[in-house]
Design a protein around this motif. Structure first.
Motif, short mmCIF file in Angstrom:
data_model
loop_
_atom_site.label_atom_id
_atom_site.label_comp_id
_atom_site.label_asym_id
_atom_site.label_seq_id
_atom_site.Cartn_x
_atom_site.Cartn_y
_atom_site.Cartn_z
N GLY A 157 2.39 -5.04 7.81
CA GLY A 157 1.76 -4.22 6.78
C GLY A 157 2.06 -4.58 5.35
N ALA A 158 1.41 -3.85 4.47
CA ALA A 158 1.55 -4.03 3.02
C ALA A 158 1.25 -2.71 2.33
CB ALA A 158 0.61 -5.12 2.52
N HIS A 159 1.63 -2.64 1.07
CA HIS A 159 1.39 -1.44 0.27
C HIS A 159 1.36 -1.89 -1.19
CE1 HIS A 159 1.31 2.83 -0.64
NE2 HIS A 159 2.28 2.67 -1.51
N GLY A 162 -3.05 -0.05 -4.35
CA GLY A 162 -3.82 1.00 -3.71
C GLY A 162 -4.13 0.74 -2.26
N GLU A 163 -3.76 -0.46 -1.74
CA GLU A 163 -4.02 -0.80 -0.35
C GLU A 163 -2.78 -0.47 0.49
OE1 GLU A 163 -5.71 -4.60 2.21
OE2 GLU A 163 -4.54 -4.95 0.40
N PHE A 165 -1.44 -0.36 4.61
CA PHE A 165 -1.68 -0.52 6.04
C PHE A 165 -0.41 -1.00 6.73
CE2 PHE A 165 -2.78 -4.50 3.95
CZ PHE A 165 -2.16 -5.46 4.74
N GLY A 166 -0.39 -0.93 8.06
CA GLY A 166 0.75 -1.38 8.84
C GLY A 166 1.99 -0.54 8.63
N LEU A 167 3.11 -1.02 9.18
CA LEU A 167 4.36 -0.27 9.11
C LEU A 167 4.80 -0.02 7.68
CD1 LEU A 167 6.36 -2.10 11.93
CD2 LEU A 167 5.58 0.27 11.99
N TRP A 168 4.76 -1.07 6.85
CA TRP A 168 5.24 -0.93 5.48
C TRP A 168 4.35 0.04 4.70
CZ3 TRP A 168 9.68 -1.66 3.32
CH2 TRP A 168 9.80 -1.67 1.94
N GLY A 169 3.06 -0.12 4.85
CA GLY A 169 2.15 0.77 4.14
C GLY A 169 2.33 2.21 4.56
#
Length: 347
Positions: A157-159, A162-163, A165-169
């Motif tokens: 993921g990423a964060h 404003g995007e 997703f995934g574990l990190w997001g």
């Protein structure tokens, strides 16, 4: 040899000479455990359990395709296993053309890179399998594995901008909005301001919670290869652990989710065995990572072996859809050595 008080040099020179002394000593720990007279150890370990749990937790179409590789090989061992498929992706060869040595590359990549490991992690894992990689070759393998497994990058993921997703997001979104439940695959997060001064919780599929107290961004010194400060600083997320703080990043979340889920499966299996009166004849003597070791009378060893396999492959209700495979052994001596096992544990 050790009992005769051999020197460090003699042990280093003993076959296989390529294996470090520390590794040789480590290999002697298991066979030092011997069952009492009239007894046998019966043990089982799950095959590539973390490599199976990772895509299962991701719960995406790409991850499901990886699980299908496991399912196909479990049904028919002549089909390519996950390590052969990984080597095929990395080397751009047909799975049927992958050699035993090339399969080891696929194994090392699968084990080292699933938790966002990179060149350093890959080279360290490779050395454990007596494979020497230079930086350029390791970089090529890392890039090839990630390209062939986009589902893993999505799960990490990423964060940013404003995007999310995934574990990190999911973790960062939960931290920024206390009380909001977020999710990534089969993992969920929530941040509670009223617990331990503010705590991020990760909910595993079993319902168990992992805690990350007081998460916050902070500036830290950038260290060089010699371990000394370079004078530069970077910003990283960290959380309170014991009397200090630990770095929190995508790889931490993925590794914790996977190892935590594997531990929950181990606990559920061990509990089921220990609480079944009919299985009192095969008490669990220890668990080691992904193994359960029982001690039984010689006469009932094969019976216990079959039962243990049945229990190892019985999924908790919350783990539906996770393909498991296991391998069982019976021996007087607890050992990984095929030669020792073939002799029934005799050295």
């Amino acid at each position: 040899m050790i009992a005769d008080r051999c020197s460090h040099a003699d042990l280093a020179a003993a076959a296989p000479a390529a294996v470090p002394v520390a590794r040789k000593l480590a290999l002697l720990v298991r066979p030092a455990l011997v069952a009492p007279p009239g007894k046998r150890f019966v043990w089982s370990d799950w095959s590539a359990i973390e490599a199976r749990i990772t895509p299962w937790l991701a719960a995406s179409p790409g991850a499901e395709a990886v699980l299908d590789v496991f399912r196909a090989n479990d049904r028919d061992p002549s089909r390519p296993d996950i390590y052969t498929v990984a080597a095929s992706d990395i080397l751009h060869k047909d799975p049927s053309a992958i050699t035993k040595a090339e399969r080891q590359i696929g194994k090392v990549a699968t084990l080292a890179l699933a938790f966002l490991g990179s060149v350093g992690a890959l080279k360290a894992m490779a050395l454990a399998y007596c494979i020497h990689l230079d930086d350029a070759e390791a970089r090529r393998i890392v890039d090839a594995w990630r390209e062939a497994n986009p589902w893993a990058r999505e799960f990490w993921g990423a964060h940013r901008d404003g995007e999310s997703f995934g574990l990190w997001g999911a973790a960062m979104s939960a931290w920024e909005a206390p009380g909001l439940i977020t999710s990534a695959g089969r993992i969920a997060f929530i941040f509670r301001e009223d617990y331990l001064g503010g705590t991020l919780f990760m909910a595993l599929p079993s319902g168990r919670l992992l805690t990350y107290p007081r998460p916050r961004w902070r500036e830290v010194e950038v260290l060089g290869k010699d371990g000394k400060p370079t004078g530069e600083k970077r910003t990283e997320m960290s959380f309170r652990r014991a009397h200090g703080r630990a770095k929190l990043w995508h790889g931490t979340l993925c590794e914790n989710a996977v190892s935590g889920t594997a531990a929950d499966i181990l606990r559920a299996t061990a509990t089921r065995i220990e609480t079944n009166p009919a299985l009192a004849f095969m008490p669990i003597r220890m668990t080691t990572h992904d193994e359960i070791v029982c001690e039984v009378d010689v006469a009932r060893a094969e019976e216990a072996k079959a039962i243990l396999r049945r229990e190892m492959l019985t999924l908790p209700k919350w783990a539906e859809g996770l393909p498991l495979q296991s391998e069982e052994q019976v021996s007087k001596r607890y050992s990984k050595s095929k030669a020792t096992l073939m002799k029934g544990g005799a050295l």
